[in-house]
Every structure is written in C-alpha cells, then in structure tokens.
Design a protein around this motif. Sequence first.
Motif, PDB file in Angstrom:
ATOM      1  N   LEU D 424     -16.529  -0.259 -12.386  1.00  0.00           N
ATOM      2  CA  LEU D 424     -15.223  -0.245 -11.716  1.00  0.00           C
ATOM      3  C   LEU D 424     -15.058  -1.496 -10.846  1.00  0.00           C
ATOM      4  N   VAL D 425     -16.144  -1.905 -10.188  1.00  0.00           N
ATOM      5  CA  VAL D 425     -16.087  -3.107  -9.344  1.00  0.00           C
ATOM      6  C   VAL D 425     -15.640  -4.306 -10.166  1.00  0.00           C
ATOM      7  N   TYR D 426     -16.228  -4.406 -11.345  1.00  0.00           N
ATOM      8  CA  TYR D 426     -15.888  -5.579 -12.157  1.00  0.00           C
ATOM      9  C   TYR D 426     -14.555  -5.424 -12.879  1.00  0.00           C
ATOM     10  N   ALA D 427     -14.133  -4.157 -13.019  1.00  0.00           N
ATOM     11  CA  ALA D 427     -12.867  -3.933 -13.738  1.00  0.00           C
ATOM     12  C   ALA D 427     -11.642  -4.067 -12.845  1.00  0.00           C
ATOM     13  N   CYS D 428     -11.797  -3.730 -11.582  1.00  0.00           N
ATOM     14  CA  CYS D 428     -10.581  -3.583 -10.774  1.00  0.00           C
ATOM     15  C   CYS D 428      -9.761  -4.858 -10.563  1.00  0.00           C
ATOM     16  N   PRO D 429     -10.327  -6.036 -10.625  1.00  0.00           N
ATOM     17  CA  PRO D 429      -9.431  -7.193 -10.507  1.00  0.00           C
ATOM     18  C   PRO D 429      -8.347  -7.179 -11.594  1.00  0.00           C
ATOM     19  N   GLY D 430      -8.618  -6.497 -12.701  1.00  0.00           N
ATOM     20  CA  GLY D 430      -7.634  -6.477 -13.778  1.00  0.00           C
ATOM     21  C   GLY D 430      -6.661  -5.318 -13.733  1.00  0.00           C
ATOM     22  N   TRP D 431      -6.797  -4.471 -12.743  1.00  0.00           N
ATOM     23  CA  TRP D 431      -5.935  -3.293 -12.698  1.00  0.00           C
ATOM     24  C   TRP D 431      -4.512  -3.634 -12.270  1.00  0.00           C
ATOM     25  N   PRO D 432      -3.566  -2.819 -12.733  1.00  0.00           N
ATOM     26  CA  PRO D 432      -2.176  -3.037 -12.299  1.00  0.00           C
ATOM     27  C   PRO D 432      -2.035  -2.716 -10.815  1.00  0.00           C
ATOM     28  N   GLU D 433      -0.984  -3.281 -10.224  1.00  0.00           N
ATOM     29  CA  GLU D 433      -0.751  -2.992  -8.811  1.00  0.00           C
ATOM     30  C   GLU D 433      -0.371  -1.528  -8.613  1.00  0.00           C
ATOM     31  N   ALA D 434      -0.633  -1.038  -7.448  1.00  0.00           N
ATOM     32  CA  ALA D 434      -0.223   0.335  -7.139  1.00  0.00           C
ATOM     33  C   ALA D 434       1.300   0.402  -7.190  1.00  0.00           C
ATOM     34  N   PRO D 435       1.843   1.403  -7.885  1.00  0.00           N
ATOM     35  CA  PRO D 435       3.299   1.477  -8.015  1.00  0.00           C
ATOM     36  C   PRO D 435       3.940   1.660  -6.646  1.00  0.00           C
ATOM     37  N   GLY D 436       4.892   0.847  -6.387  1.00  0.00           N
ATOM     38  CA  GLY D 436       5.694   1.036  -5.168  1.00  0.00           C
ATOM     39  C   GLY D 436       5.028   0.587  -3.881  1.00  0.00           C
ATOM     40  N   THR D 437       3.775   0.188  -3.917  1.00  0.00           N
ATOM     41  CA  THR D 437       3.157  -0.183  -2.658  1.00  0.00           C
ATOM     42  C   THR D 437       3.220  -1.683  -2.424  1.00  0.00           C
ATOM     43  N   GLY D 438       3.371  -2.378  -3.489  1.00  0.00           N
ATOM     44  CA  GLY D 438       3.368  -3.838  -3.331  1.00  0.00           C
ATOM     45  C   GLY D 438       1.990  -4.362  -2.974  1.00  0.00           C
ATOM     46  N   ALA D 439       0.994  -3.489  -3.014  1.00  0.00           N
ATOM     47  CA  ALA D 439      -0.358  -3.943  -2.706  1.00  0.00           C
ATOM     48  C   ALA D 439      -0.846  -4.808  -3.851  1.00  0.00           C
TER      49      ALA D 439
END
Lengths: 444, 444, 444, 444
Positions: D424-439
């Motif tokens: 997960l550590v290595y995967a998360c840079p590729g994850w989509p942004e949280a919907p609606g949070t703008g994070a």
Amino acid sequence: MERMGRERWLDSMVLCRRDIHAHPEPGWLEYRTAALVASRLSALGYTVTTGKRACKSEARMGVPGAETIRQHEERALRDGVDPAWLEQMKGGHTAVVGVLRGAKPGPVVALRFDMDCVEVGESEEAGHPPRQLRFASDRPGLMHACGHDGHTAIGLGAAELIAERAGELAGEIRLLFQPAEEGCRGAKSMVEAGWLDGVNYFLCGHIGVRSRTLGEVVASVDGFLSTTKIDAVFRGKAAHAGESPQLGSNALLAACAAALHLHGIGRHGDGATRVNVGMLEGGSGRNVVPAEARMKLELRGETEALCEYMVRETSRILEAAAAMYGVTCEWETVGHGTGGEGDRSLIPQIEAECARMESVGSFVASMPIGASEDATWMLRRVREQGGRGVYMLFGSPLAAGHHQTTFDFDERVLGTAAELLVRLVYACPGWPEAPGTGASGGEE
Amino acid sequence: MERMGRERWLDSMVLCRRDIHAHPEPGWLEYRTAALVASRLSALGYTVTTGKRACKSEARMGVPGAETIRQHEERALRDGVDPAWLEQMKGGHTAVVGVLRGAKPGPVVALRFDMDCVEVGESEEAGHPPRQLRFASDRPGLMHACGHDGHTAIGLGAAELIAERAGELAGEIRLLFQPAEEGCRGAKSMVEAGWLDGVNYFLCGHIGVRSRTLGEVVASVDGFLSTTKIDAVFRGKAAHAGESPQLGSNALLAACAAALHLHGIGRHGDGATRVNVGMLEGGSGRNVVPAEARMKLELRGETEALCEYMVRETSRILEAAAAMYGVTCEWETVGHGTGGEGDRSLIPQIEAECARMESVGSFVASMPIGASEDATWMLRRVREQGGRGVYMLFGSPLAAGHHQTTFDFDERVLGTAAELLVRLVYACPGWPEAPGTGASGGEE
Amino acid sequence: MERMGRERWLDSMVLCRRDIHAHPEPGWLEYRTAALVASRLSALGYTVTTGKRACKSEARMGVPGAETIRQHEERALRDGVDPAWLEQMKGGHTAVVGVLRGAKPGPVVALRFDMDCVEVGESEEAGHPPRQLRFASDRPGLMHACGHDGHTAIGLGAAELIAERAGELAGEIRLLFQPAEEGCRGAKSMVEAGWLDGVNYFLCGHIGVRSRTLGEVVASVDGFLSTTKIDAVFRGKAAHAGESPQLGSNALLAACAAALHLHGIGRHGDGATRVNVGMLEGGSGRNVVPAEARMKLELRGETEALCEYMVRETSRILEAAAAMYGVTCEWETVGHGTGGEGDRSLIPQIEAECARMESVGSFVASMPIGASEDATWMLRRVREQGGRGVYMLFGSPLAAGHHQTTFDFDERVLGTAAELLVRLVYACPGWPEAPGTGASGGEE
Amino acid sequence: MERMGRERWLDSMVLCRRDIHAHPEPGWLEYRTAALVASRLSALGYTVTTGKRACKSEARMGVPGAETIRQHEERALRDGVDPAWLEQMKGGHTAVVGVLRGAKPGPVVALRFDMDCVEVGESEEAGHPPRQLRFASDRPGLMHACGHDGHTAIGLGAAELIAERAGELAGEIRLLFQPAEEGCRGAKSMVEAGWLDGVNYFLCGHIGVRSRTLGEVVASVDGFLSTTKIDAVFRGKAAHAGESPQLGSNALLAACAAALHLHGIGRHGDGATRVNVGMLEGGSGRNVVPAEARMKLELRGETEALCEYMVRETSRILEAAAAMYGVTCEWETVGHGTGGEGDRSLIPQIEAECARMESVGSFVASMPIGASEDATWMLRRVREQGGRGVYMLFGSPLAAGHHQTTFDFDERVLGTAAELLVRLVYACPGWPEAPGTGASGGEE
C-alpha cells in the motif's frame, strides 16, 4: 364533494371531536364513545360488531378492576348511553368494528382509530382552547390529551364519505375503532378476534406527534420500539418504626431498590433498550414500616428480542429486590406493543394521493420514532398474511406535547386526515401487488 | 361522688368520646372538637383561651396548606361550629386552655390532653364496635385510631369534677387541650405560648399503648425517643421515556436512592437511633421520566444529640441524592419531639392515690418505651423551671394496635383515668417538694 | 521477690516482648511464638500440650489456606523453630497449654493470653520506638499493633513466678496461650478442646485499650458485643463491556449492592447492632464485566440474639444481591465472638490485691466497651459450669490506637499485669464461693 | 522479493515478536521495546525521533506514578537497554517515530503500530505455545495478550522492506510506534506532537480481533465507540466499626454507591452508550470503617457527544456519591479514544492489492465493531486535514480471546500484514484523490 357539503362535513367532525373531548373515557371504559361510534356506523349502513366478538376477552391487557368497570357502566347509563349497546360491551369490551362490502370484488382494506383518553387532568387555564370554547373535559383527572378524540372523529368522518360513495366500492372496508391504545393494551385483542385476517391494506396513523406544520403528511413511521408495560406490587409487614422496626418487612425499600436496579439493567450490544419506572408509591404512615408499595413501569427494545431481554432482567430484579427485604412481589404484564414499521412499497401510492390534495402542504416519505404503539400488532398480522400497511402522521401544530394538560391541536387536521384516508380506500384496488409477496386483493 | 352521679358522669364521658370519634379531625384542623371543648370548659366556669394565644403560631409544625385549612373551616361552619370560636381558631390555631384558680394559694397544676385523629380509614367490618354502635368515623380516611377521642373525653370529664369541687381548690389548674400530637407537631407551640411557665406539677398520659389489663396504671413512662419528622420533595424534569430519556431528570429515582441511603445511615456508638421513610410517592405516567417525588420520614434518637446526628446525616443524604440525579430537593421539619422521662419522685404519690381507687387493679412504677411523644416538650419546660411531671399510661385491652383500622379500647378506662387525674390534682398541694430542686408550689 | 530478682524478671519480660514483636505471626501461624512459649513452659516445669489436643481442629475459624500454612511452616523451620514442636502444631494448630498442679487441693485457675499479630505494616518513622530500639517487625505487612506481644510476655512472666512458688500451690493452674484472637477465631477451639471445663476462676485481660494512665487497673470489662465475621465471594461471568455487556454477569455490582444493603439492615428494637463491610475488591480489567468480587465483613450485636438477627439478615441480603445480578455468592463464617461480661463478685477480690500493689495507681471497678473479644467464649463456658471469670484492663498510655502503624505501649505495664495475675492466682483459693452458684474450688 | 530473502524476512519478524513477547512492558514503560525499535529503525536508515518530541508530554494519559516509572527505568538499564535511548525516553516518553523521505515528490504516508502489553499473567499451561516454545513472559502479571508484540514486529518487518526499496520511494514515510494503546492513552500525545499533520494516507490495524481465518483481510473497521477511561479515588475517615462507627466516613460505600449509580446512567435517545466499572477495591481491615476506595471505569458512546454525555453524568454521580457519605472523590481521565471510521474510498485500493497477494485468502470491505481504539485520534486528525485513512484487520485464528491468559495467534499473519502495508505504501502515490476533499498527495 361540493363545497357546502364539505363545509358541513368538516364541521360535523369538529363537533364530534369536541363532544368526545368533553367526555373522555379511559381504556376499556369507552362506553359512551363506543356507543356513539356504533350508532353512527349503524346509521350509515355499516354492519356493526362490538363486545366480545370485536375484541377477544382474554387478549385484552390492563383491564381495570371489576368495581371500576361497574362504576363506569353505571355512569354510562346515567349519561344516556343506549342500554342495548352497553349490554354488548359490558365488562370492558368496548371495541367497535364497522364493515361495508362493495358490489364489486376488490381488496380488504382496514382503517384503525383509537378512542381512549389519558389520565391527566385538563388545564384550568382560561386561555386553553377547549376551556375557552367550553368543551373541556367534564371528568376530573381524565383528558383527551393525546388526540384520540380527533382520531375517532376522523374515523366517523371517513365512514360518512365512504358510505356516501358505497356504490363505487370494490372489495370490503373494515373500520376498526380500538379501545385502550394508551399503555398498548387494546390492539392485540382485536387482532386475536380476527379482524386483521384477510386484510390486504391496513391504514392507520396519528395526528400531531411533535409539533408539525398543518398540512404535512408522513407516509410511514419507522422504528417503533417493542414495549412491555408491567405493574408490580410488593407486600411486606408493617411494624412500629420506633419500638420494633425489626418486626416489619419493608415493602417500600424493596420497591426503591427494584427501581434503582431496573434503571441499572445493563446495556445490550445488539441495540437500543429502555426502562422507566414511571410511578411508584408506598407506605401508610410516617412511623410505620411500609407494608406495601406499587410501581408502574415500562420496558422497550429496538427489537422484540431486546424487549424480551429487558423483561427477563426485570423479572429477576423484581424477585431479587423482594428477597432483599424479605417481602413478596407480584407483577403482571398490563400492556405490550411489538416493534415494527410500515410497508415502504405503499409510500409512492400515498405520495400520489397527497399530491392531489389541496390541504396537504408537505410530504415526508418516512420518519423514525422512538416511541411505541400497539397498532404494530395489526401491522404485523397484516404483513404475516401477505398484506401491506402503514402508520401515517398527520401534521398539526400542538399547543403542548402529548399527555400534557394543555395539549391541543389544530382541528383542520381532521379534514386532511379523513380525506386522505378516503382517497386511499378508493385508490388501493388499483395499486400494484406487493413485490415478492404474491398478495392479491379482490379475490375473496 | 354519689353513685348515680358517678354513673351519669361516666356515661357523659362515653357519649363525649363517641361524638368526637364520629367526627375525627386531623392536626391543626380540630375546629369542631376544640370548639366543643372550649364551650364546655366555658360553661363549667373555666377561663378559656384559644387561637394564637393558646398556641404560638410560628412554633406550630406540619401545618396543612392554606387550601386544606380553608376547606376544613368551611366544613366546620356547615357542621354548626360556633362562628365565634372558629373566628378565634382560624388558620389552624386549635389549641384550647381552660384555667381555674382556687381561692387558696397552692401549686400550679397542668393537665394535658390531645385532640387530633390519624389519617387512617376506619374499618368497615360490621363487628368493629364503633360501627356496630354507630359512632364510626363519618369522614373517609380519618379515624380516631390512637385514642385521642378518649383523651379529650377524659379531659372534659376531669374538668367537670374539678369544677364541681372548685371551692376546695388551692392554687391554679390549667387544662391544656393540645392539637396535632400526631407527628409531634403541636406541644411545642403551647410551650412557646407560655402555658407551661410556672407549672409545678404536670400530668399527662395515654390510654392503651400495647394491650394491657383494664385497671392497670403505669405511673411514669421512661425512655421516649427524641424524634424529628421531615417532609421532602424532589423536583426534576419530565421527558418521554422512550424517545429522549436523556432530557429528563429523574426525581423518583433520587427519592428512591435517598430512601435506601437514609436507611443506611450508620449506627452510632453512643446509643439507639431510628429512621423510617414511611411514605414515598412519585411519577405521573408510566412513560414519563418522573419529574416529582415526595417522601415523609422520621428520625429518632435515644438522646437529642443522637437525633440531631440523624438529622445532619439526613440533610446531607437528601441533598446528595438530589445531586445524584440532577434534581432539587426541598425538605422541612414538620414535627419534633424531644426525649425525656417523668420525674420519679412523683411515683409514690401516684401509687398512693391508685391504692385508694377501686378501679385500679394493678400498679406499675415505670416502663420504658421506644416511641416518641411531644408532651416531652412540656415535661422538659416544666422540669427546666423546677417543676415535676409524669407521663402515665392507663391500661385497656385494645382491639388492635394504635393506628390500625380496627383500633378500639374499653371505654371503662375513661373513668379510671379521669378519676386518678382529679385525685392527683387535689392531692398535690400536699406533696413534698421535689428533692434538691427547691420548687415550691403556691407562692405565685 | 527480692529487688534484684524483680529487676531481672521485669527485664526478661521486656526482652521477650521485643523478641516477639520483631517476629510477628498472624492467627493460626504463630509457630515461632508458640514454640517459644511451649519450650519455656516446659523448662519451667509445666505439663505442655499443643497441636490438636490444645485446640479442636474443626472449631477453629478463619484458618488460612493450605498454601499459606505451608509457607509459614517452611519459614518457621528456616527461622530455627524446633521441628518437634512444629510437628505437633502443623496445619495451624498453634494453641499451647501449660498445666501446673499444686500439692494441696484447691481450685482450678485458668489464665489466658493471646499471641497473634495483625495485618498492618509497621511504621517506618525513625521515632517509632520499636524502630528506634531496633525491634520493629521484620515481616512486611505484619505487626504486633494490638499488644499481644505484651500479652505473651506477661503470660511467660507470670508462668515463671508461679513456678517459683509451685510448692505453695493449691489446686491447678492452666496457662492458655491462644492463637488467632484477631477476628475472634481461636478461643472457641480451646473451649471445645475442653480446657475451660472444670475451671473455677478464669482471668484474662488486655493492655492498653484506649490510652490510659500507667498503673490503672479495670477489674472487669462489661458489654462485649457478640460478633460474627464473614467472608463472601461473588462469582459471575466476564464479557467485553463494549461489545457485548449483556453476555456478562456482574459480580462486582452484586457485591456493591450487597455492601450498601448490608449497611441498611434495619435497627433492632432490642438493642445495639453493628455492621461493617471492611474490605471489598473485584474486577479484573477496566473493559471487562467483573466476574468476581470478594468482601470481608463483620456483624455485632449487644446480645447473641441480636448478632444472630444480623447474620440472618446478612444471609438473605447476600443471596438476594447475587440473584439481583444473576451471579452466585458463597460465604462462610470466619470468626465469632460471643457477648458477655465478667463476674462482678470478683471485683472486690481484685481491688484487694490491687490495693497491695505499689505499681497500681488507680482502680476502676468496671467499664463498658463497644468492642468484641473471643475470650468471651471462655468466660461463658466457665460461667455455665458455675465458675467465675473477669476480663481486666491494664492501663498504659498508647502511642497510637490499636491496629495503627505507630501503636506502642509503655513496657512497664508488663510487670503490673503479671504481678497482679500471680497475686490473684495465689489469692483465689481463699475467696468466698460465688453467691448462688454453689461452685466450690478445690474439691477435685 | 526472492524466496530465500522472504523466508529470512518472515523468520526475523517471528523472532522479533517472540523477543518482545518474552519481555512485555506496559504503557509508557516500553523502554526495552522502544529502544529496540529505535535502534533498528536507525540502522535501516530512518531518521528516528523519540522522547518528548515523539509524544507530547502533557497530552499523555494514564501515565504511571513516578516510583513505578523509576523502577522500570532501572530494570531497563539492568536489561541492557542503551542508556542513550533511555535518556531520551525517560519519564515515560516511549513513542518512537521513524521517517524516510523518497527522492521523488509524493504523498506523506503514515503507518502506526502499538507496543504495550496488558496486565494479565501469562498462562502456566505447558501446552500454551509461548510456554512450549519458551518465549513466555518473564514478568509476572504482564503479558502481550493483545498482539501488540506482533504489531511491533510487523512494523519493523515493513520498515525493512520499505528501506530496501528506498530508492523507489516517492514522498515521505512515517512509521509511528505508539506507546500505551491499552486504555486509549497514547495516540493523542503523538497527534499533539504533530506527527499526523500533513499526512495524506494513514494505515493501521490489528491482528486477530475475534478468531478469524488466516489470510482474511478487513479493509476498514467502522463504528469505533468513543471512549473515556477514568480512575477515581474516594477518601474518607477510618474509625473503629464497633465502638464508634459514627466517627468514620465510609469511602468504600461511596464507591459502591457510585458504581451502582454509574451503571444506572439513563439511556440516551440519540444512540448507544456504555459504562463499566471494571475494578473497585477499598477498605483496610474488617473492623475498620473504610477510609479509602479506588475504582477504574470506562465510558463509551456511539458518538463523541454521547461519550461526553456519559462523562458529564459520571462527573455528577462521582461527586454526589462522595457527598452521600461525606467523603471526597478525586478522579482523572486516564484514557480517551474518539469514535470514527475509515475512509471508504480506500477500500477498492486495498482490495486491489489484496487481490495480488497469495497469502490473502478472503477480503471483507468493512466491518462494524463495538470496541474502542485510540488510533481513532490519528484517523480524525488525518481526515480533518483532508487526508484519508483506514483501520484494517488481519485475520488469524486465536487460541483465546484478547486479554486472556492463553491468548495466542498464528504467526503467519505477520507476513501477510507487513506485506500488505508495504504494497500500500508503494501503491498510494498512484491513488486517485479523495472525492470532494481536494486532498492531493505529493505536492509538498
């Protein structure tokens, strides 16, 4: 309906409500109210059933003592209640059912209205509308402070409109006027008498319930708590508290210990529960070890199982509290409402009728409630047999909360509620079948 | 007294007792009884004082509410009570004092009789003598179940004999007819009004008290417990127990917790204590978080200090129990009797008179008792001023214990008691002075 | 006794007391102390009995568990206790009796001394005399904080003087060294073993007891409260308090409810009672429904009947509290002292001897006490058989109250007490017979 | 990873877990464990922070007393803990943070592991695996019975793999090793020290939690109850319970009353609440009025507001219970976990990684839980700042439930958990942004 007829019809409901309001009767003792209902339904052409065939005697809960019943029957006679109806109802069998069958086949539709008052003394304030308009309760300590006077008036108003259009009727209409809703004591006896058997659509509801806008309709109330009402009496032995307290067995302290420990029944991991020792009294004199104490309590659970858990705990605690003080405890169930909710498939149908009504200002599909009702027994029986039902709310601002001495509602809600019920009665033969139930109206 | 006169005198006491028994009046509301006493004393030649000069208004305890007082005053008028007396007594000032002064100097002798009934409904049993003989209470829930009807009759009987021999009288006789002995509420107000000031000899007593042989006399009761009577009311906030119990503040549970903890007040190493929550009631409806609860309790101690310890503990517990549930507690002292005992130096004098009486069958010098009485306030005041007093018992078999619905006594005790009191009144100018007190009668 | 001998004798008692003080042993585990006593008595010529013949095994109360006993026995061996004595005492039979018979006939005189310590950790304060003089307890949590170290020293001191004058002895002397007085656990087992049978005079007492002047003697203590000591354990079922509290059965709340209700046992009209839940503990983790709780309590009554009343109430309450929470409660009596008082006919005899003693400064005939002692079982058995006994007090100022960590007494009291006891032993053959008992010493 | 490397890696986690298991340390005293973690992270190239900069001193809850801390620090030195680390951690500041920054920009990812043991004595059963394999706890009364030994081993295993691939790293990795999870005492102090600030993804979880299949993964646990842990101490006054009970103030009864009334806190209409007095103890001797009592309790609520309601009620009840007995009560919050749930938008991402893992046998998206955790403080802070986090479960069959003496898990769960976290550590840079949070990760 033409306008003048509607005005007259609305007025008649208001008059009816005020008449009942002025003569409140507690559960199982609604002789005057029930006789009024029976006479009116009869005059409108309904086949009327009352007495033990309308409510199964043994399934009644929380029936008053024989002496109280006798006094109310005597009073009813003095008040001019038709002895013929009274004879049928005597002994506390005040349920009334009116049946009208249509010429055409169609579904069985049942409507339910409750008739009993609560044990609250009506406000003496001059500004309280029933007092201002001179229809306040004539019986000390009794008051229609929950709106059942309105419910009965709505039932008779609906009965009139339905009868007027009897020629159009398909299937069968059953109007159920239930005694003793307060304390959840009456509905089950009408279920056990068979009046919900074969019902395809069941409609009932309440006016008010938290102060709401006039013209608002909630199609289906969810989340009724299952409830059991219990009366307990502790009996010990009196003694002079100064000279020989050791000769007494303190029933009052046993009741106090029970009350505290009942409120300490542990939370349940499966869902919400409630307990309330609503009333407790005991003792006979300041210097006497109390030989007797009585309490009224209620238990609730989010499910029937949770309510049963509370009853089991209560049973153990009552007995242990009695043992703690060397006294006895006798207790009995005097009311029981099951949990339940309406059938959501009816919500669109109700919404459709509301949309056609000028007096309906806003529509709410469903609303959860943390209270209890014994119409849930009827909803359950109908559902068990493949039928569908809902418990609706008819909005009205309230002068004060239910069961308070200045409770009052806006009488215009009577017309809204009665009109919606009549519309639904005539509409339901056209409704789609309940999905997955195979329930079909009209075939009987 | 010649025989026929004695028969008539005895009969008149019995009739008087039955008349009072038939019309029982609770503490501070003894309008009819007190007016009867006042008229009779007046007719016999006593100087009569009643109203606020007979009992100090602020020193009264446990006075009923204004509305209750008003109702009893109206009733008294309807029952034919002389408005002149009523006017003096109004507002609950029902003490009566009759004074007779002898021609010769001598001691001041005070006799005390109590007049109030208890709040017990008289037995409906046909065999209960007051019912059989048709003088049972005509007021539901009220009954002379403690013998104060007899005490008043004894007082009037003694008054008559004393008046007959007024010519022989040395010193001064004060007949004190006290209201509200039940709950220890009345004696102190007569003390505070000054009626025990200057008294050299004080005589009082009780008929019955445990079932004893007719004709037995106990010269001096010892070991009265000091007592304080308290009424408490807890007030919280109502809420719907199903929907939002958290919005309520439960006054009933606070009262229950208080009751249990009060009975748990620790024992005291210095002597006996007592506590009894005799009555408790609360709540308004089964499904409502109780917003109010009331309790009546009493505390006792072998000494005044022990009783004060109990009051301190009670005060703390009542407040803590209220805090436990976030409610308030208001409490007030509604009665107070001090401890005390008679003056043993009078025992031989009483024994001497008893020995001369045919109707006295057995004599007991002294007897301890675990109960409370407010005549102790009078005994104390008399003693403080160098006088001497006793609290006697006049034996009678009892049909049932005091405060029970079938309580009754043998009316022959009236004659014994009245005769002994009159004998003592006439004997006491001749008694030796109290050892060591230097008290001397007759000098005023 | 010549002066130098007396000095040596006094010193030996002080040394003995300090030795025992430094090695405190709790009830039934006084192996080192009892062996020391047995050896010494034996050396002085007494016939020594210990073990099961000195105390009846089944009549012992509150005996520690097998594992605790084993550990103390091992320690005793490590501490150099003679294995021969230990073998006799093993399993917690630490009573010791020494008997000496005179050449001449005479009464049987029994003296009793108790040997056990209390479970209190001795003060670490440098100024605490036992610490300053280096004889403080070497066992954490155990301390002679009640003076039984002194009692044992007095017993051995008296034993020595009596043995010295054995030739003059008439009758029989029994020196009873009792285990487990704390908690009223040991005396009855020596009674049941028969050591009080045939006793004509029984003498015992206590040093200190409230801080008193050195040299004061109270001849007879009255008003011992009868007492019963109880241990209770509640067992329920654990559960996760967050996820599923309903799966647990709360033993801790049952114990808490029991504690509160025990303190609420009603007062008794016949006399004083006491209750104290002295220790309570329960639960295993913050988030676990407690599955176990334990309590130690004691009950007292002015009479044996009152104590039995308290035990009956306790029994019912413990069971009801367990039932209240669906848990079990097991309880056992671990101590029992009866009420009682000394024989007043001995007071003048004691006064006479005191008058002859330089070290006795003041004499008190009798004094009531609100505490309990199990020497009462011995007093009772002696009295039942026509003998006479007293429980004396030997005054000493106290550094702190009994059972406190800085308790200490003035060691000069040892000489006073021992001398008085020896004097009484030699005097009693000359005492008059108890009035009305017909008890006569010396015939056996 | 190549097979042999993987085997070695798995073995090293098992060895690490067993080493920690053998030397369990309770909350805030994890000196040996934390020093081990700090050394290892340091060796792997992480920037290590410990002591007061890793956990804010004032935000720690339930910190042991100074003496206990001192003893554990001494023991740590004796056990060979590097004094340099110990110096940083002293006074109970045992949090450790390891940071690794990637060469490339990317999100901040935080992983959290807890290190403390529970206060349970490990089973002596020969068949209990840690005993059989000789790594059972060497400290009486302490045991890793909740799996935190495994959590720490997983953290170090993950640290190793992440470090091995440090070259590929984007953004920043923070490994948080938290003290004092038991009792919800530690997480907030790391939040307050700022370690969750700026975190985009937060991953944590638990092995076991109800016995589950090995290889099962729950992506997100819902419905943590908000909780507050409280310690209370009641202090009154001791007195001899027989002679003068009135001189005492009973702290034990106050605690008992508090316990009963706390369990009687009313239900709340808005949702579930819990209360548990898990431990209570008081009193010093059977015949002494108890002068002190202590209790440990916990409160929970479905929401933070409901938990606060319970705390308010508790506060009032503790004070009222103390007042009831005239004693004092001091209480403090020793733990606090907030409610919370994971971010559901991460579930698909976790499912995707699980699908790629041989060792994951079954996948559950989310699961409700009735328990509490203080990782919720971290989840909350991350969410407040626009980040996302989850609390996962890693399935393992359990030998017994958590906190039980025979608790044990299947050590193969260590590899599954560590591998998934690394993926997960290595995967998360590729994850989509949280919907609606703008994070958005990576921009910092």
